[in-house]
Design a protein around this motif. Sequence first.
Motif, short mmCIF file in Angstrom:
data_model
loop_
_atom_site.label_atom_id
_atom_site.label_comp_id
_atom_site.label_asym_id
_atom_site.label_seq_id
_atom_site.Cartn_x
_atom_site.Cartn_y
_atom_site.Cartn_z
N UNK A 192 0.86 -1.19 0.00
CA UNK A 192 0.00 0.00 0.00
C UNK A 192 0.89 1.24 0.00
N UNK A 193 0.31 2.35 -0.51
CA UNK A 193 1.01 3.62 -0.53
C UNK A 193 -0.01 4.73 -0.24
N UNK A 194 0.37 5.98 -0.54
CA UNK A 194 -0.50 7.11 -0.23
C UNK A 194 -1.84 7.02 -0.97
N UNK A 195 -1.80 6.45 -2.18
CA UNK A 195 -3.04 6.35 -2.94
C UNK A 195 -4.01 5.34 -2.34
N UNK A 196 -3.51 4.42 -1.53
CA UNK A 196 -4.39 3.40 -0.94
C UNK A 196 -5.37 4.02 0.03
N UNK A 197 -4.89 4.93 0.91
CA UNK A 197 -5.84 5.53 1.85
C UNK A 197 -6.74 6.55 1.15
N UNK A 223 -2.95 5.51 6.82
CA UNK A 223 -2.19 6.76 6.96
C UNK A 223 -1.11 6.60 8.02
N UNK A 224 -1.47 6.01 9.15
CA UNK A 224 -0.48 5.82 10.23
C UNK A 224 0.65 4.91 9.81
N UNK A 247 -4.74 10.84 11.41
CA UNK A 247 -5.67 11.61 10.60
C UNK A 247 -5.66 13.08 10.99
N UNK A 248 -5.36 13.36 12.28
CA UNK A 248 -5.32 14.75 12.72
C UNK A 248 -4.22 15.52 12.00
#
Length: 469
Positions: free
Chosen positions: A96-101, A131-132, A139-140
């Motif tokens: 997974x990468x940034x596009x996954x979330x 994201x974590x 998320x914050x």
Amino acid sequence: MKRLTKRIKRLDLIASLFDLAYVILGIALITHFFIILVEPVVITDVVNTTYNVLGFTLTSAQLNAGISLLVGYLVVFVPLAVSNLKRVNSKDIIEMDAWTYRTQFLYLFMSLFTFNPFSAVLRYLAAVEIIQTVEGYGIKQATINFGHSIADLFNGKTLQKARVRKQKRLEESDSQRDLEQVGKRDLIIKILGMVATYTFLTVVALFIFIPFYWMILTALKTNQELTTALNPRMFIGISEMQWVNFKIALTRFNFWQYIGNTLFVGIVSMIGTVTTTILAAFAFSRIDFKGRDFIFSILLMTMMIPGELYTITNYITVRNLGWYDSFFALIFPFMTSVFYIFFLRQSFKQIPDTLYRAALVDGCSDFKYLRRVMIPIAKPTITTITILSAIGAWDAYIWPQLVAPSEKNWLISVALRSTSFVVGTGSDARPVYNIQLAATALVTVPLLIVFFSLKKYIIAGVGRSGTKG
């Protein structure tokens, strides 16, 4: 790239199952709505009544609007739910990468749009977990970063960064600027090529889509509008859609008998076609007998003769055999196909001869070698032949109309153009186009579902037959 964790996979799976549950609920609701639809006494009339649906009183227009919304929902979200389940169960997707979330957030908004809070919550939890794992913050912090990006856009920092990048480009050497210009030129040519390609494909798609759209639109109109309107409408409101036309097509005519005849003829002829194709293709590709290539060349030559020229001779043959007006005349003439034999032979020819010789040395018979070696290897091509054969039997019209005139032997393609969807007799007979096209849509949609569900097998079979070595 980070590996997907078990918790993320579990959340994604449960969310996809909730999506599937909503799809099943939508199918159940639309089935209930169709069951309670009141049919008119005369099929050309329009019924205006009230319905009691789950404790609510709805008019015919409101019920039609509800069915329209449910159909639109199912058209969009059934493929999405199925693709999500395939994606979750796929063993190829392990990173997974940034596009996954971001994809999970997109699914989240789609779940909210379809009033599915359970899936939305699970998508949110999965996105936070991704994201974590990927970015190293929650998320914050992601929300703060997004806010800073928006603020930079308005306070001029984004513009200032763009100016800095532009100044750096001006300070580059002549060779670097030349390379950059060449890159820009290539990019522009690529973009123009893609625009031209997709414009052409869009125009072609419109030519294909418009007849299908017109069929569905006509099926949802009233007979009065079709017979009296001078300027047919290209769009109608969701409350004006007459979904009862589809129920009439299913219940007022012998629709299920025609479908049963078509399925019987299609399945039997498909089994016969696949059987004869496999045996003939094996004989022409592996068994060395006298005159093999000559016979195969004669068969290929018959492909140059239009099929319509065989109609008269086949008709005479069927008459002489006593098969006229029976299922035998619909099945046996189409249990062989020279094209399918050629198609599968090319796939069989790609299998190395060394396997065949080794099998003969080990005492393996031809039939055993065909069953255990060649058929599994050529499975994509055989699957393609099976699908195309079934579709061909489903679409057949000229031959079934010629050799099976009795209504008890009609296939659905013949029934659609017969007196089944006609009111009146003699010179007063006229077709009821909305009911006729509703039945046509019911026949066409399964073919589309089969094609789009199995298109990868068709493409794989065609690609394999065209590959050398």
